[in-house]
Design a protein around this motif. Structure first.
Motif, mmCIF file in Angstrom:
data_model
loop_
_atom_site.group_PDB
_atom_site.id
_atom_site.type_symbol
_atom_site.label_atom_id
_atom_site.label_comp_id
_atom_site.label_asym_id
_atom_site.label_seq_id
_atom_site.Cartn_x
_atom_site.Cartn_y
_atom_site.Cartn_z
ATOM 1 N N PHE A 48 -37.140 30.753 -38.231
ATOM 2 C CA PHE A 48 -38.522 30.854 -38.695
ATOM 3 C C PHE A 48 -39.016 32.288 -38.573
ATOM 4 N N PHE A 49 -39.787 32.715 -39.550
ATOM 5 C CA PHE A 49 -40.395 34.033 -39.498
ATOM 6 C C PHE A 49 -41.730 34.002 -40.212
ATOM 7 N N ALA A 50 -42.590 34.941 -39.825
ATOM 8 C CA ALA A 50 -43.940 35.045 -40.400
ATOM 9 C C ALA A 50 -44.010 36.275 -41.291
ATOM 10 N N LYS A 51 -45.103 36.385 -42.032
ATOM 11 C CA LYS A 51 -45.325 37.595 -42.819
ATOM 12 C C LYS A 51 -45.393 38.782 -41.862
ATOM 13 N N GLY A 52 -44.722 39.850 -42.256
ATOM 14 C CA GLY A 52 -44.667 41.043 -41.421
ATOM 15 C C GLY A 52 -43.408 41.136 -40.577
ATOM 16 N N ASP A 53 -42.616 40.065 -40.530
ATOM 17 C CA ASP A 53 -41.399 40.066 -39.720
ATOM 18 C C ASP A 53 -40.191 40.628 -40.457
ATOM 19 N N MET A 54 -40.208 40.605 -41.775
ATOM 20 C CA MET A 54 -39.060 41.013 -42.588
ATOM 21 C C MET A 54 -39.452 42.182 -43.496
ATOM 22 N N GLN A 55 -38.443 42.781 -44.122
ATOM 23 C CA GLN A 55 -38.717 43.826 -45.102
ATOM 24 C C GLN A 55 -39.566 43.220 -46.227
ATOM 25 N N LYS A 56 -40.496 44.018 -46.749
ATOM 26 C CA LYS A 56 -41.485 43.509 -47.701
ATOM 27 C C LYS A 56 -40.868 42.805 -48.903
ATOM 28 N N GLU A 57 -39.841 43.384 -49.515
ATOM 29 C CA GLU A 57 -39.230 42.772 -50.697
ATOM 30 C C GLU A 57 -38.637 41.402 -50.364
ATOM 31 N N PHE A 58 -38.001 41.319 -49.202
ATOM 32 C CA PHE A 58 -37.402 40.069 -48.756
ATOM 33 C C PHE A 58 -38.498 39.034 -48.489
ATOM 34 N N GLU A 59 -39.498 39.455 -47.749
ATOM 35 C CA GLU A 59 -40.606 38.577 -47.389
ATOM 36 C C GLU A 59 -41.345 38.058 -48.626
ATOM 37 N N ASP A 60 -41.643 38.941 -49.562
ATOM 38 C CA ASP A 60 -42.349 38.524 -50.778
ATOM 39 C C ASP A 60 -41.555 37.453 -51.521
ATOM 40 N N ALA A 61 -40.263 37.671 -51.663
ATOM 41 C CA ALA A 61 -39.418 36.692 -52.367
ATOM 42 C C ALA A 61 -39.361 35.371 -51.606
ATOM 43 N N ALA A 62 -39.136 35.427 -50.299
ATOM 44 C CA ALA A 62 -38.984 34.209 -49.498
ATOM 45 C C ALA A 62 -40.262 33.374 -49.489
ATOM 46 N N PHE A 63 -41.410 34.019 -49.306
ATOM 47 C CA PHE A 63 -42.673 33.281 -49.244
ATOM 48 C C PHE A 63 -43.090 32.725 -50.601
ATOM 49 N N ASN A 64 -42.515 33.239 -51.693
ATOM 50 C CA ASN A 64 -42.831 32.719 -53.025
ATOM 51 C C ASN A 64 -41.907 31.585 -53.457
ATOM 52 N N LEU A 65 -40.928 31.254 -52.641
ATOM 53 C CA LEU A 65 -40.024 30.146 -52.958
ATOM 54 C C LEU A 65 -40.594 28.833 -52.439
ATOM 55 N N ARG A 66 -40.265 27.741 -53.111
ATOM 56 C CA ARG A 66 -40.555 26.406 -52.585
ATOM 57 C C ARG A 66 -39.344 25.946 -51.788
#
Length: 178
Positions: free
Chosen positions: A139-157
């Motif tokens: 589990f990870f929250a916003k701000g824990d990963m590189q921005k490009e990775f985080e943006d993609a992951a949080f936009n997935l269902r």
């Protein structure tokens, strides 16, 4: 475990970190330890050994519940010579070009779309140490990963697979688990 079995140079062992629960490489005589395999490693033998003895295939997402504001994802990482740290558990020095990495990861993406699991492929093909857990990053929250990775992951269902995502670490395929 012998060098013939692991592909590691004589004296080197694969151990598991108590704090990160990830495999690492250790030489008991010199007390040298590292996350990447030492020079002289037979990477094909190591890949087979790690897939057999240091993967946690089949991690059930039903046994976890997402903490507030966090998601859980797995990924498969292909590094290239211009990656932030061009080394991995599979290869002590990565020399492939960005284009070669792109070609590799697109092939993995096609295999996953054709029915192979990201977890199985990540176990043997990912350049991230999370390969031992089928690419599961927890589990990870916003701000824990590189921005490009985080943006993609949080936009997935849940269950969705990303297209190829480029970060400073390399090229990723991401699958949202929770």
């Amino acid at each position: 475990m012998s060098s013939d079995e692991t592909g590691l140079p004589e004296g080197w062992q694969v151990r598991r970190s108590n704090t990160k629960n990830l495999p690492y490489y250790f030489h008991p005589d010199t007390k040298d330890s590292r996350w990447e395999p030492p020079a002289g490693t037979d990477t094909e033998k190591l890949k087979t050994y790690m897939g057999r003895y240091h993967s946690s295939k089949g991690i059930s997402s039903s046994s976890f519940s997402a903490p507030e504001g966090k998601i859980r994802a797995a990924h498969l990482l292909v590094k290239h010579r211009d990656s932030r740290r061009p080394a991995s558990w599979r290869e002590p020095k990565i020399t492939r070009s960005y284009e070669d990495a792109q070609h590799l990861i697109e092939g993995y993406r096609d295999r996953i779309r054709d029915g192979e699991s990201l977890s199985e492929l990540a176990t043997t093909e990912s350049d991230c140490s999370s390969a031992s857990k089928g690419g599961d990053l927890g589990f990870f929250a916003k701000g824990d990963m590189q921005k490009e990775f985080e943006d993609a992951a949080f936009n997935l269902r849940k269950g969705d697979l990303s297209d190829v995502v480029a970060t400073a670490s390399g090229l990723h395929l991401i699958q949202r688990l929770e």
